[in-house]
Write an enzyme that holds these catalytic residues in place. Structure first.
Site, PDB file in Angstrom:
ATOM      1  N   GLU A  47      -0.649  30.836 -17.041  1.00 34.44           N
ATOM      2  CA  GLU A  47       0.702  31.277 -16.637  1.00 34.44           C
ATOM      3  C   GLU A  47       1.693  30.781 -17.696  1.00 34.44           C
ATOM      4  O   GLU A  47       1.522  29.684 -18.242  1.00 34.44           O
ATOM      5  CB  GLU A  47       1.035  30.613 -15.286  1.00 34.44           C
ATOM      6  CG  GLU A  47       2.443  30.852 -14.778  1.00 34.44           C
ATOM      7  CD  GLU A  47       2.801  29.934 -13.598  1.00 34.44           C
ATOM      8  OE1 GLU A  47       2.478  28.722 -13.637  1.00 34.44           O
ATOM      9  OE2 GLU A  47       3.402  30.435 -12.637  1.00 34.44           O
ATOM     10  N   ASN A 110       8.213  36.158 -13.162  1.00 33.12           N
ATOM     11  CA  ASN A 110       7.094  35.392 -13.698  1.00 33.12           C
ATOM     12  C   ASN A 110       5.916  36.369 -13.703  1.00 33.12           C
ATOM     13  O   ASN A 110       5.403  36.738 -12.649  1.00 33.12           O
ATOM     14  CB  ASN A 110       6.843  34.171 -12.797  1.00 33.12           C
ATOM     15  CG  ASN A 110       5.833  33.221 -13.397  1.00 33.12           C
ATOM     16  OD1 ASN A 110       5.078  33.575 -14.289  1.00 33.12           O
ATOM     17  ND2 ASN A 110       5.808  32.003 -12.878  1.00 33.12           N
ATOM     18  N   LYS A 127       4.734  37.676 -10.182  1.00 38.98           N
ATOM     19  CA  LYS A 127       4.389  36.626  -9.206  1.00 38.98           C
ATOM     20  C   LYS A 127       5.178  36.767  -7.910  1.00 38.98           C
ATOM     21  O   LYS A 127       6.417  36.811  -7.921  1.00 38.98           O
ATOM     22  CB  LYS A 127       4.658  35.257  -9.842  1.00 38.98           C
ATOM     23  CG  LYS A 127       4.279  34.049  -8.998  1.00 38.98           C
ATOM     24  CD  LYS A 127       4.440  32.797  -9.857  1.00 38.98           C
ATOM     25  CE  LYS A 127       4.108  31.513  -9.138  1.00 38.98           C
ATOM     26  NZ  LYS A 127       4.236  30.357 -10.058  1.00 38.98           N
ATOM     27  N   GLU A 146      11.522  27.323 -10.044  1.00 40.90           N
ATOM     28  CA  GLU A 146      11.076  28.733 -10.159  1.00 40.90           C
ATOM     29  C   GLU A 146      11.928  29.659  -9.293  1.00 40.90           C
ATOM     30  O   GLU A 146      12.161  30.806  -9.644  1.00 40.90           O
ATOM     31  CB  GLU A 146       9.604  28.866  -9.767  1.00 40.90           C
ATOM     32  CG  GLU A 146       8.674  28.434 -10.877  1.00 40.90           C
ATOM     33  CD  GLU A 146       7.266  28.934 -10.682  1.00 40.90           C
ATOM     34  OE1 GLU A 146       7.057  30.148 -10.623  1.00 40.90           O
ATOM     35  OE2 GLU A 146       6.366  28.076 -10.575  1.00 40.90           O
ATOM     36  N   CYS A 172      -0.644  31.329 -10.484  1.00 45.35           N
ATOM     37  CA  CYS A 172      -0.458  29.947 -10.057  1.00 45.35           C
ATOM     38  C   CYS A 172      -0.346  29.752  -8.550  1.00 45.35           C
ATOM     39  O   CYS A 172      -1.339  29.819  -7.841  1.00 45.35           O
ATOM     40  CB  CYS A 172       0.730  29.331 -10.781  1.00 45.35           C
ATOM     41  SG  CYS A 172       0.679  27.537 -10.669  1.00 45.35           S
ATOM     42  N   ASN A 197       0.234  26.470 -13.964  1.00 52.36           N
ATOM     43  CA  ASN A 197       0.880  25.254 -14.466  1.00 52.36           C
ATOM     44  C   ASN A 197       1.110  24.389 -13.237  1.00 52.36           C
ATOM     45  O   ASN A 197       2.009  24.687 -12.438  1.00 52.36           O
ATOM     46  CB  ASN A 197       2.261  25.550 -15.060  1.00 52.36           C
ATOM     47  CG  ASN A 197       2.221  26.189 -16.433  1.00 52.36           C
ATOM     48  OD1 ASN A 197       2.364  25.536 -17.448  1.00 52.36           O
ATOM     49  ND2 ASN A 197       2.048  27.497 -16.444  1.00 52.36           N
TER      50      ASN A 197
HETATM   51  N1  CDV Z   1       3.645  27.120 -11.368  1.00 49.00           N
HETATM   52  C1  CDV Z   1       3.309  26.948 -10.081  1.00 49.00           C
HETATM   53  O1  CDV Z   1       3.329  27.896  -9.312  1.00 49.00           O
HETATM   54  N2  CDV Z   1       2.993  25.695  -9.704  1.00 49.00           N
HETATM   55  C2  CDV Z   1       2.681  25.354  -8.328  1.00 49.00           C
HETATM   56  C3  CDV Z   1       3.093  23.960  -7.962  1.00 49.00           C
HETATM   57  C4  CDV Z   1       4.503  23.705  -8.123  1.00 49.00           C
HETATM   58  C5  CDV Z   1       2.749  23.687  -6.516  1.00 49.00           C
HETATM   59  C6  CDV Z   1       1.199  25.504  -8.017  1.00 49.00           C
HETATM   60  O2  CDV Z   1       0.889  26.069  -6.966  1.00 49.00           O
HETATM   61  O3  CDV Z   1       0.364  24.990  -8.748  1.00 49.00           O
END
Ligand code: CDV
Length: 319
Positions: A47, A110, A127, A146, A172, A197
């Site tokens: 990501e 995103n 996303k 975010e 993510c 991430n």
């Molecule tokens: N970039 C993300 O979406 N990170 C989230 C953290 C913040 C919980 C994740 O689900 O890994």
């Protein structure tokens, strides 16, 4: 009949704030070449792979903020990655921050794209499940903004027929939500690609954050098994601008088993020879949705955004 695809996850170590797109693209090309040299036909990058994970900061200057987003794809700086994909005959998934100008307004997503072996974009995903906050939280060393910097994606969870199978994408935090996989599972997805991430301090509660590695794999393994699909998860990890982020990129089989896992917190390629037909046995037995799902029983609750409160009175009577 087995249908094999040789797939790679290209985990990345930290991307510094000062690193230019050109420098990052050079790293991505190195990873792509390694994936290809190990037989991969498709490589999954993380990501927001092109920049540092900027939602950890409150950025009020619009010019500074806009510089983290891509206004076109490919751009002048990312074009070499597409050219290398075409030259090597390898497809890729890439996550990045996307800025769209609509009339006088800016929209920010995103985003991830799926690129075929000819270097042509065949799919785009934005996303849906945005974690964190819209406003900075007091007392936190690193923010997670975010919800400030992106709007929730407007693509839903489509799937694409390509690479000899049915592929889907998410990003993510989406990987923690059963709906992500189920919506794609109901479209017979065979491989879900995702980048992440994940800072170790994301909830601010030591007992939950201590389980970050466990929850990462738990989510992807459960999503894979319950929807009879491969899941390929690529991390951006290590200590990035003082924020410690999770690695352990994985390729998970439809059995829920881990077929390959990264061992470092840096740039690392992992690969698996994945049989896209492997999920069929699950879809014809324990997860035969047509035979065993009962949507009528879920319908009353499933459309709600929040949880339904439980009855106020304890109605259980023990004699
Ligand atoms: N970039 C993300 O979406 N990170 C989230 C953290 C913040 C919980 C994740 O689900 O890994």
């Amino acid at each position: 009949m087995p249908r094999f695809i040789h797939v790679a996850a290209a985990q990345m170590g930290p991307v510094a704030k000062a690193e230019t797109r050109t420098q990052v693209v050079r790293r991505l090309i190195e990873l792509m070449r390694e994936a290809k040299s190990r037989g991969a036909e498709l490589v999954v990058f993380p990501e927001m792979a092109l920049t540092t994970f900027f939602p950890r900061w409150l950025i009020e200057d619009q010019t500074e903020l806009d510089a983290y987003y891509e206004c076109e794809m490919p751009s002048h700086e990312t074009a070499p990655l597409f050219e290398e994909s075409r030259r090597l005959g390898i497809g890729f998934y890439l996550g990045y921050a996307e800025l769209v100008r609509e009339g006088g307004t800016k929209r920010r997503f995103n985003t991830s794209i799926l690129v075929d072996r000819n270097g042509v974009i065949v799919g785009k995903y934005r996303k849906v499940h945005l974690p964190g906050h819209a406003d900075p939280q007091p007392g936190r060393e690193h923010q997670h903004l975010e919800k400030r910097y992106f709007e929730s994606g407007d693509t839903g969870f489509p799937v694409w027929r390509c690479f000899g199978g049915v592929l889907g994408m998410c990003l993510c935090n989406d990987r923690r939500w059963p709906e992500t996989y189920r919506v794609m599972g109901l479209q017979a997805v065979e491989m879900v690609l995702l980048g992440y991430n994940t800072p170790f301090t994301h909830t601010g509660h030591a007992d939950i954050d201590g389980l970050t590695s466990f929850h990462n794999h738990l989510s992807m393994q459960a999503g894979a098994y319950q929807n009879a699909t491969w899941v390929v998860g690529a991390a951006k990890c290590g200590v990035e601008e003082g924020s410690s982020m999770l690695g352990q990129s994985v390729i998970v089989a439809p059995s829920g088993e881990i077929a390959a896992m990264a061992l470092t917190l840096g740039d690392e390629v992992i690969t698996a020879r994945a049989d896209l037909a492997m999920g069929q046995r699950y879809r014809e037995t324990i997860f035969d949705f047509a035979r065993h799902r009962e949507p009528g029983s879920y319908r009353l609750i499933i459309d709600r955004k929040g949880a339904v409160p439980p009855p106020e009175k304890d109605e259980t009577v023990f004699e």
